[in-house]
Enzyme design. Sequence first.
Site, PDB file in Angstrom:
ATOM      1  N   HIS A 150     -92.422  27.476 -29.263  1.00  0.00           N
ATOM      2  CA  HIS A 150     -92.542  29.082 -28.796  1.00  0.00           C
ATOM      3  C   HIS A 150     -92.976  29.219 -27.426  1.00  0.00           C
ATOM      4  CE1 HIS A 150     -91.102  31.180 -32.375  1.00  0.00           C
ATOM      5  NE2 HIS A 150     -92.103  30.645 -33.279  1.00  0.00           N
ATOM      6  N   GLU A 171     -87.488  31.831 -33.964  1.00  0.00           N
ATOM      7  CA  GLU A 171     -87.863  30.913 -35.041  1.00  0.00           C
ATOM      8  C   GLU A 171     -87.060  29.680 -35.051  1.00  0.00           C
ATOM      9  OE1 GLU A 171     -90.816  30.544 -36.954  1.00  0.00           O
ATOM     10  OE2 GLU A 171     -91.342  32.175 -35.513  1.00  0.00           O
ATOM     11  N   HIS A 220     -93.667  23.179 -33.503  1.00  0.00           N
ATOM     12  CA  HIS A 220     -93.200  24.510 -33.518  1.00  0.00           C
ATOM     13  C   HIS A 220     -93.734  25.462 -32.476  1.00  0.00           C
ATOM     14  CE1 HIS A 220     -91.077  27.919 -35.645  1.00  0.00           C
ATOM     15  NE2 HIS A 220     -92.198  28.400 -35.273  1.00  0.00           N
ATOM     16  N   GLU A 221     -94.937  25.667 -32.623  1.00  0.00           N
ATOM     17  CA  GLU A 221     -95.871  26.516 -31.566  1.00  0.00           C
ATOM     18  C   GLU A 221     -95.802  26.340 -30.165  1.00  0.00           C
ATOM     19  OE1 GLU A 221     -97.195  29.480 -32.457  1.00  0.00           O
ATOM     20  OE2 GLU A 221     -96.586  29.130 -34.555  1.00  0.00           O
TER      21      GLU A 221
HETATM   22 ZN   LIG Z   1     -92.715  30.424 -35.169  1.00  0.00          ZN
END
Ligand SMILES: [Zn+2]
Length: 232
Positions: A103, A162, A99-100
């Site tokens: 981003h 997100e 997830h990071e």
């Molecule tokens: Zn996030």
Amino acid sequence: MTLSYQQYNQVLHQSRLSTDTQKVAMVRRVGPRIARAAETFLTEAGQGDTIKNYHWEFNLIEDEKTANAWVMPGGRAAVYSGILRYTQDDTGLAVVLGHEVGHAIAGHGNERMSQGLIAELGGMALAVAFSQKPQQTQSLFMTAYGAGTTVGFLLPYSRLEESEADHIGLILMARAGYDPRQAIPFWERMAKQEGHKQPLEFLSTHPATQKRMEDIIRELPEALQYYNTSHS
Ligand SMILES: [Zn+2]
């Protein structure tokens, strides 16, 4: 990137690095596998240039009270030991790092940094801002890239960002050989902590909403194709 390396070194300098060899080994095992997956993913999409100068580095900061993780441009990443209670194993950590890294490769931090320069420093160029208003620029930088815990201010990503990071994260973890279905129990473990006296950093900026879970469930079949390929 130069700025991010400086800031990263400063964070490490001001933090206590974990001496738990097993946990450190886990971070340094999972992180690079996600990073490799990101490189192949972007290369196949014809966007390999965007991260070809990245020098990935994954460090574990000893801080049981902080449940957080972030990745700066250039590939410098930090995991706080407090989040390992929720990630539990390699696969759980792959959810967070996927997830990071999502981003990071989607450029969400860069977007926020430029918005911040306009909103807070009147559109000043980064180099000028840093030489003239170092403190403000540093705080802006840390919040833009999700590392706000070190300056005491966290800025949530937008719901769209997100959802994009979740989607990329599932694909990256699957391509790295981690079962993306484990993203569901991870978010459930996080959600159980909602309403906890001290909200967790990662949770306060990443609420485990019903919508988030539904989106992940909908995206799982696509991610599973990569997981099954990586296992055959
Ligand atoms: Zn996030």
